[in-house]
Design a protein around this motif. Structure first.
Motif, PDB file in Angstrom:
ATOM      1  N   LEU A  33      -5.043   5.945   4.750  1.00  0.00           N
ATOM      2  CA  LEU A  33      -5.811   4.733   4.442  1.00  0.00           C
ATOM      3  C   LEU A  33      -6.369   4.160   5.733  1.00  0.00           C
ATOM      4  CD1 LEU A  33      -3.607   2.794   1.884  1.00  0.00           C
ATOM      5  CD2 LEU A  33      -5.506   4.302   1.406  1.00  0.00           C
ATOM      6  N   SER A  34      -7.442   3.409   5.562  1.00  0.00           N
ATOM      7  CA  SER A  34      -7.958   2.682   6.711  1.00  0.00           C
ATOM      8  C   SER A  34      -7.000   1.548   7.036  1.00  0.00           C
ATOM      9  CB  SER A  34      -9.343   2.105   6.402  1.00  0.00           C
ATOM     10  OG  SER A  34      -9.238   1.075   5.428  1.00  0.00           O
ATOM     11  N   THR A  35      -7.156   0.979   8.216  1.00  0.00           N
ATOM     12  CA  THR A  35      -6.287  -0.121   8.623  1.00  0.00           C
ATOM     13  C   THR A  35      -6.378  -1.286   7.652  1.00  0.00           C
ATOM     14  OG1 THR A  35      -6.512   0.492  10.949  1.00  0.00           O
ATOM     15  CG2 THR A  35      -5.796  -1.766  10.476  1.00  0.00           C
ATOM     16  N   SER A  36      -7.571  -1.639   7.214  1.00  0.00           N
ATOM     17  CA  SER A  36      -7.747  -2.773   6.303  1.00  0.00           C
ATOM     18  C   SER A  36      -7.116  -2.490   4.944  1.00  0.00           C
ATOM     19  CB  SER A  36      -9.233  -3.098   6.131  1.00  0.00           C
ATOM     20  OG  SER A  36      -9.929  -2.007   5.566  1.00  0.00           O
ATOM     21  N   GLU A  37      -7.219  -1.224   4.475  1.00  0.00           N
ATOM     22  CA  GLU A  37      -6.630  -0.879   3.176  1.00  0.00           C
ATOM     23  C   GLU A  37      -5.106  -0.945   3.236  1.00  0.00           C
ATOM     24  OE1 GLU A  37     -10.157   2.194   1.714  1.00  0.00           O
ATOM     25  OE2 GLU A  37      -8.420   2.933   2.807  1.00  0.00           O
ATOM     26  N   ARG A  38      -4.536  -0.432   4.304  1.00  0.00           N
ATOM     27  CA  ARG A  38      -3.083  -0.482   4.433  1.00  0.00           C
ATOM     28  C   ARG A  38      -2.602  -1.930   4.576  1.00  0.00           C
ATOM     29  NH1 ARG A  38       0.819   3.431   5.796  1.00  0.00           N
ATOM     30  NH2 ARG A  38       2.798   2.452   6.419  1.00  0.00           N
ATOM     31  N   GLN A  39      -3.348  -2.719   5.329  1.00  0.00           N
ATOM     32  CA  GLN A  39      -2.976  -4.126   5.490  1.00  0.00           C
ATOM     33  C   GLN A  39      -3.003  -4.855   4.149  1.00  0.00           C
ATOM     34  OE1 GLN A  39      -5.725  -5.495   8.492  1.00  0.00           O
ATOM     35  NE2 GLN A  39      -4.315  -5.003  10.195  1.00  0.00           N
ATOM     36  N   GLU A  40      -3.973  -4.479   3.298  1.00  0.00           N
ATOM     37  CA  GLU A  40      -4.051  -5.105   1.982  1.00  0.00           C
ATOM     38  C   GLU A  40      -2.815  -4.771   1.148  1.00  0.00           C
ATOM     39  OE1 GLU A  40      -5.113  -7.026  -1.512  1.00  0.00           O
ATOM     40  OE2 GLU A  40      -5.740  -7.305   0.566  1.00  0.00           O
ATOM     41  N   LEU A  41      -2.376  -3.516   1.187  1.00  0.00           N
ATOM     42  CA  LEU A  41      -1.165  -3.138   0.462  1.00  0.00           C
ATOM     43  C   LEU A  41       0.061  -3.860   1.023  1.00  0.00           C
ATOM     44  CD1 LEU A  41      -1.376   0.705  -0.250  1.00  0.00           C
ATOM     45  CD2 LEU A  41      -1.403  -1.171  -1.888  1.00  0.00           C
ATOM     46  N   GLU A  42       0.161  -3.928   2.334  1.00  0.00           N
ATOM     47  CA  GLU A  42       1.300  -4.608   2.947  1.00  0.00           C
ATOM     48  C   GLU A  42       1.290  -6.103   2.609  1.00  0.00           C
ATOM     49  OE1 GLU A  42       0.758  -3.552   7.007  1.00  0.00           O
ATOM     50  OE2 GLU A  42       1.920  -1.680   6.858  1.00  0.00           O
ATOM     51  N   ARG A  43       0.080  -6.690   2.543  1.00  0.00           N
ATOM     52  CA  ARG A  43      -0.024  -8.103   2.168  1.00  0.00           C
ATOM     53  C   ARG A  43       0.470  -8.316   0.739  1.00  0.00           C
ATOM     54  NH1 ARG A  43      -2.800 -11.528  -0.580  1.00  0.00           N
ATOM     55  NH2 ARG A  43      -4.097  -9.891  -1.504  1.00  0.00           N
ATOM     56  N   GLN A  44       0.122  -7.384  -0.160  1.00  0.00           N
ATOM     57  CA  GLN A  44       0.576  -7.503  -1.537  1.00  0.00           C
ATOM     58  C   GLN A  44       2.096  -7.371  -1.639  1.00  0.00           C
ATOM     59  OE1 GLN A  44      -1.611  -5.774  -4.881  1.00  0.00           O
ATOM     60  NE2 GLN A  44      -3.083  -4.993  -3.405  1.00  0.00           N
ATOM     61  N   LEU A  45       2.660  -6.451  -0.880  1.00  0.00           N
ATOM     62  CA  LEU A  45       4.108  -6.285  -0.893  1.00  0.00           C
ATOM     63  C   LEU A  45       4.804  -7.544  -0.381  1.00  0.00           C
ATOM     64  CD1 LEU A  45       4.425  -2.614   0.425  1.00  0.00           C
ATOM     65  CD2 LEU A  45       4.815  -3.408  -1.903  1.00  0.00           C
ATOM     66  N   ALA A  46       4.273  -8.125   0.694  1.00  0.00           N
ATOM     67  CA  ALA A  46       4.848  -9.355   1.241  1.00  0.00           C
ATOM     68  C   ALA A  46       4.707 -10.507   0.255  1.00  0.00           C
ATOM     69  CB  ALA A  46       4.185  -9.700   2.572  1.00  0.00           C
ATOM     70  N   GLY A  47       3.556 -10.584  -0.427  1.00  0.00           N
ATOM     71  CA  GLY A  47       3.353 -11.633  -1.420  1.00  0.00           C
ATOM     72  C   GLY A  47       4.303 -11.494  -2.591  1.00  0.00           C
ATOM     73  N   MET A  48       4.551 -10.254  -3.015  1.00  0.00           N
ATOM     74  CA  MET A  48       5.497 -10.032  -4.098  1.00  0.00           C
ATOM     75  C   MET A  48       6.901 -10.437  -3.682  1.00  0.00           C
ATOM     76  SD  MET A  48       6.192  -9.192  -7.143  1.00  0.00           S
ATOM     77  CE  MET A  48       4.579  -8.572  -7.647  1.00  0.00           C
ATOM     78  N   GLN A  49       7.288 -10.135  -2.425  1.00  0.00           N
ATOM     79  CA  GLN A  49       8.614 -10.528  -1.960  1.00  0.00           C
ATOM     80  C   GLN A  49       8.754 -12.043  -1.926  1.00  0.00           C
ATOM     81  OE1 GLN A  49      11.370  -8.359  -1.071  1.00  0.00           O
ATOM     82  NE2 GLN A  49      12.200 -10.400  -1.521  1.00  0.00           N
ATOM     83  N   SER A  50       7.685 -12.737  -1.520  1.00  0.00           N
ATOM     84  CA  SER A  50       7.717 -14.198  -1.506  1.00  0.00           C
ATOM     85  C   SER A  50       7.901 -14.741  -2.921  1.00  0.00           C
ATOM     86  CB  SER A  50       6.424 -14.737  -0.885  1.00  0.00           C
ATOM     87  OG  SER A  50       6.408 -16.149  -0.918  1.00  0.00           O
ATOM     88  N   THR A  51       7.207 -14.142  -3.898  1.00  0.00           N
ATOM     89  CA  THR A  51       7.349 -14.566  -5.294  1.00  0.00           C
ATOM     90  C   THR A  51       8.762 -14.325  -5.791  1.00  0.00           C
ATOM     91  OG1 THR A  51       5.019 -14.100  -5.752  1.00  0.00           O
ATOM     92  CG2 THR A  51       6.501 -14.219  -7.645  1.00  0.00           C
ATOM     93  N   ILE A  52       9.320 -13.165  -5.440  1.00  0.00           N
ATOM     94  CA  ILE A  52      10.693 -12.847  -5.843  1.00  0.00           C
ATOM     95  C   ILE A  52      11.671 -13.850  -5.247  1.00  0.00           C
ATOM     96  CG2 ILE A  52      12.552 -11.148  -5.566  1.00  0.00           C
ATOM     97  CD1 ILE A  52      10.414  -8.967  -5.782  1.00  0.00           C
TER      98      ILE A  52
END
Length: 364
Positions: A33-52
């Motif tokens: 993945l490009s840097t921006s695409e990977r960052q987007e996935l990592e942002r989603q994972l972090a957001g999900m952890q915050s919700t949890i």
């Protein structure tokens, strides 16, 4: 699926469509993945952890609620554990560069979170009712002189039953909160009436100041106002053997010798006042007949949501200076069962002395 999930999936699908060419005689590894695409996935994972984490905090508070069903607590906890597992698996797939697998796990986690939030939104919340005692613009204090225009007086005791709490819904219907009989008070230590003395002397009721009521079970819903009463309704006032909430004859708020009937004492005000000649004397005002029962209504500034995620805090104020509207100890030092007109005035003054200062609707 959330907008961020759709955005990431679009990025990934585009990348894979452009970069992945069907193999001719062998498997090709997944493209990076490009840097921006990977960052987007990592942002989603972090957001999900915050919700949890937020849901876990809400569940912890809910699990501490003694009124909540144990089976329901266990089911909610298990569902949250499933979400956490989905997230852990998504992180593992991210490390192996299985991009589509990450999205599948995120989609599953998002759906479980949606179901969990919907379930919590339909689960009961709680109410904190603060009924602060004031005299004019200052908190009420016992044994503190208050001056004109009432004439100098002080309180040695103030007690009343706050009962029959109901919340109003948007459609105008009211939801009664069961067993809502609470004794609000500012008292000194005093002997408990009706209990024989022991070898060490009378059984004592400790000094207490109580201005807060905690209602643990409030049905989930949207509410626009609150109604409560001062006193005890006839169902219980006419039969002191019946029990509900905090009602009990040993609270020193029941009287079996009020003329020809028995009664809970709805309101009790005791203190001292200064006579015209400068000397001090005591006064005692009580109400307690069914005719003295009063109901108070307040509309909230805006609708509030109450459930397992949102609590309700209602802040009231009772201005005890209002109790002396049309009454004063200099002319009426005693008010009791035989003083119907004065009791009616005092009962009205109690009801009219309440004001709604604020309504809070914080996350639980």
């Amino acid at each position: 699926m959330s907008s961020s999930s759709r955005y990431a999936r679009a990025l990934l699908v585009t990348a894979m469509t452009v970069l992945v060419v069907p193999a001719c005689g062998g498997d090709n590894p997944s493209p990076p993945l490009s840097t921006s695409e990977r960052q987007e996935l990592e942002r989603q994972l972090a957001g999900m952890q915050s919700t949890i984490d937020e849901l876990r905090a809400q569940l912890t508070r809910y699990e501490q609620d003694g009124a909540a069903a144990q089976q329901e607590k266990e089911q909610l906890t298990a569902q949250l554990a499933d979400v956490q597992q989905q997230l852990a698996e998504a992180r593992e797939l991210l490390a192996t560069q299985d991009w589509d697998g990450v999205l599948v796990k995120l989609d599953a986690a998002n759906e479980q979170v949606r179901q969990l939030q919907a379930r919590l939104a339909a689960t009961h919340g709680d109410l904190t009712l603060n009924a602060a005692l004031f005299f004019g613009g200052q908190p009420l204090a016992l044994d503190t002189p208050y001056g004109p225009p009432e004439g100098e007086l002080s309180f040695t005791e103030l007690r009343y039953w706050l009962s029959n709490v109901r919340l109003q819904k948007q459609n105008g219907t009211q939801v009664a909160l069961p067993d809502s009989y609470y004794l609000i008070e500012a008292i000194k230590e005093q002997p408990v009436l009706g209990i024989p003395e022991t070898g060490s002397g009378p059984v004592m009721m400790p000094a207490n100041r109580r201005e807060r009521v905690q209602v643990p079970v409030v049905p989930a819903g949207i509410y626009t106002g609150i109604t409560f009463s001062v006193g005890v309704d006839p169902t219980y006032n006419d039969n002191l053997s019946r029990q509900a909430g905090e009602l009990h004859v040993l609270k020193n708020m029941a009287n079996e010798t009020w003329m020809w009937f028995t009664s809970y004492i709805f309101t009790k005000v005791k203190g001292q006042y200064v006579r015209a000649d400068g000397s001090s004397a005591e006064f005692g005002w009580e109400t307690g007949t069914n005719d003295d029962f009063r109901t108070v209504r307040h509309v909230f500034p805006a609708p509030v949501t109450v459930n397992a995620q949102k609590a309700l805090i209602v802040n009231l104020r009772l201005d005890t200076a209002r109790l002396f509207t049309g009454l004063h100890p200099t002319t009426q030092p005693l008010i009791g069962a035989s003083n119907g007109v004065e009791r009616a005035t005092l009962s009205d003054n109690f009801a009219n002395g309440f004001s709604l200062t604020s309504v809070e609707n914080p996350n639980r």
